[in-house]
Design a protein around this motif. Structure first.
Motif, PDB file in Angstrom:
ATOM      1  N   ILE A  82      -0.936  -8.308   1.062  1.00  0.00           N
ATOM      2  CA  ILE A  82      -1.764  -7.125   1.144  1.00  0.00           C
ATOM      3  C   ILE A  82      -0.956  -5.929   1.752  1.00  0.00           C
ATOM      4  O   ILE A  82      -0.380  -5.889   3.022  1.00  0.00           O
ATOM      5  N   THR A  83      -0.757  -4.863   1.046  1.00  0.00           N
ATOM      6  CA  THR A  83      -0.058  -3.674   1.703  1.00  0.00           C
ATOM      7  C   THR A  83      -1.194  -2.956   2.321  1.00  0.00           C
ATOM      8  O   THR A  83      -2.283  -2.766   1.838  1.00  0.00           O
ATOM      9  N   GLY A  84      -0.798  -2.162   3.392  1.00  0.00           N
ATOM     10  CA  GLY A  84      -1.827  -1.383   4.130  1.00  0.00           C
ATOM     11  C   GLY A  84      -2.722  -2.269   4.670  1.00  0.00           C
ATOM     12  O   GLY A  84      -3.952  -1.843   5.020  1.00  0.00           O
ATOM     13  N   ALA A  85      -2.354  -3.593   5.258  1.00  0.00           N
ATOM     14  CA  ALA A  85      -2.974  -4.523   5.786  1.00  0.00           C
ATOM     15  C   ALA A  85      -3.673  -3.901   7.225  1.00  0.00           C
ATOM     16  O   ALA A  85      -4.655  -4.877   7.784  1.00  0.00           O
ATOM     17  N   ARG A  86      -3.491  -3.177   7.975  1.00  0.00           N
ATOM     18  CA  ARG A  86      -3.790  -2.864   9.079  1.00  0.00           C
ATOM     19  C   ARG A  86      -4.759  -1.454   9.196  1.00  0.00           C
ATOM     20  O   ARG A  86      -5.287  -1.203  10.083  1.00  0.00           O
ATOM     21  N   GLY A  87      -4.975  -1.077   7.899  1.00  0.00           N
ATOM     22  CA  GLY A  87      -5.918  -0.160   7.608  1.00  0.00           C
ATOM     23  C   GLY A  87      -7.371  -0.412   7.448  1.00  0.00           C
ATOM     24  O   GLY A  87      -7.529  -1.685   7.827  1.00  0.00           O
ATOM     25  N   PHE A  88      -8.419   0.444   7.111  1.00  0.00           N
ATOM     26  CA  PHE A  88      -9.766   0.016   7.424  1.00  0.00           C
ATOM     27  C   PHE A  88     -10.264  -1.307   6.381  1.00  0.00           C
ATOM     28  O   PHE A  88     -10.515  -2.046   7.027  1.00  0.00           O
ATOM     29  N   VAL A  97      -2.360  -7.249  -3.199  1.00  0.00           N
ATOM     30  CA  VAL A  97      -3.574  -6.058  -3.187  1.00  0.00           C
ATOM     31  C   VAL A  97      -2.876  -4.935  -2.322  1.00  0.00           C
ATOM     32  O   VAL A  97      -2.490  -5.155  -1.431  1.00  0.00           O
ATOM     33  N   HIS A  98      -2.717  -3.675  -3.101  1.00  0.00           N
ATOM     34  CA  HIS A  98      -2.163  -2.719  -2.901  1.00  0.00           C
ATOM     35  C   HIS A  98      -3.142  -1.780  -2.250  1.00  0.00           C
ATOM     36  O   HIS A  98      -4.011  -1.136  -2.879  1.00  0.00           O
ATOM     37  N   LEU A  99      -3.295  -1.551  -0.914  1.00  0.00           N
ATOM     38  CA  LEU A  99      -4.267  -0.620  -0.345  1.00  0.00           C
ATOM     39  C   LEU A  99      -3.401   0.228   0.631  1.00  0.00           C
ATOM     40  O   LEU A  99      -4.172   1.116   1.344  1.00  0.00           O
ATOM     41  N   ALA A 100      -2.188   0.369   0.451  1.00  0.00           N
ATOM     42  CA  ALA A 100      -1.365   1.237   1.271  1.00  0.00           C
ATOM     43  C   ALA A 100      -1.574   2.709   0.749  1.00  0.00           C
ATOM     44  O   ALA A 100      -1.437   2.815  -0.377  1.00  0.00           O
ATOM     45  N   VAL A 151       3.106  -0.431   7.266  1.00  0.00           N
ATOM     46  CA  VAL A 151       4.402   0.661   7.146  1.00  0.00           C
ATOM     47  C   VAL A 151       5.422  -0.136   8.285  1.00  0.00           C
ATOM     48  O   VAL A 151       6.633   0.479   7.941  1.00  0.00           O
ATOM     49  N   GLU A 152       5.106  -0.591   9.367  1.00  0.00           N
ATOM     50  CA  GLU A 152       6.040  -0.976  10.096  1.00  0.00           C
ATOM     51  C   GLU A 152       7.044  -2.207   9.688  1.00  0.00           C
ATOM     52  O   GLU A 152       7.876  -2.505  10.039  1.00  0.00           O
ATOM     53  N   GLU A 153       6.460  -2.882   8.731  1.00  0.00           N
ATOM     54  CA  GLU A 153       7.205  -4.057   8.112  1.00  0.00           C
ATOM     55  C   GLU A 153       7.915  -3.342   6.766  1.00  0.00           C
ATOM     56  O   GLU A 153       8.909  -4.176   6.522  1.00  0.00           O
TER      57      GLU A 153
END
Length: 72
Positions: A5-11, A56-59, A32-34
């Motif tokens: 999952i990209t953007g895994a720390r988002g909402f 799953v691309h959520l970034a 983004v940190e990784e």
């Protein structure tokens, strides 16, 4: 099943990763940190290293003024 999952720390990403865990999946959380998703070599390396079954691309930038100020 391993799900990257990209953007895994988002909402949405945080909720998706928790739900996947509840369903017995293994979420591979990338933010983004990784990894900078604009860097093809970094993306390829992460995908090869993690060997996910799905991605799953959520970034992205969801705050419209920030996205408008830096469209690239």
């Amino acid at each position: 099943m391993r799900v990257l999952i990209t953007g895994a720390r988002g909402f949405v990403g945080t909720r998706l990763s928790h739900r996947l865990e509840q369903l017995g999946f293994i979420p591979i959380c990338v933010d983004v940190e990784e990894m900078d998703i604009q860097e093809l070599d970094a993306v390829n390396e992460t995908v090869c290293d993690e060997n996910p079954d799905a991605i799953v691309h959520l970034a992205g930038i969801s705050f419209v003024p920030a996205a408008a100020a830096d469209p690239t």
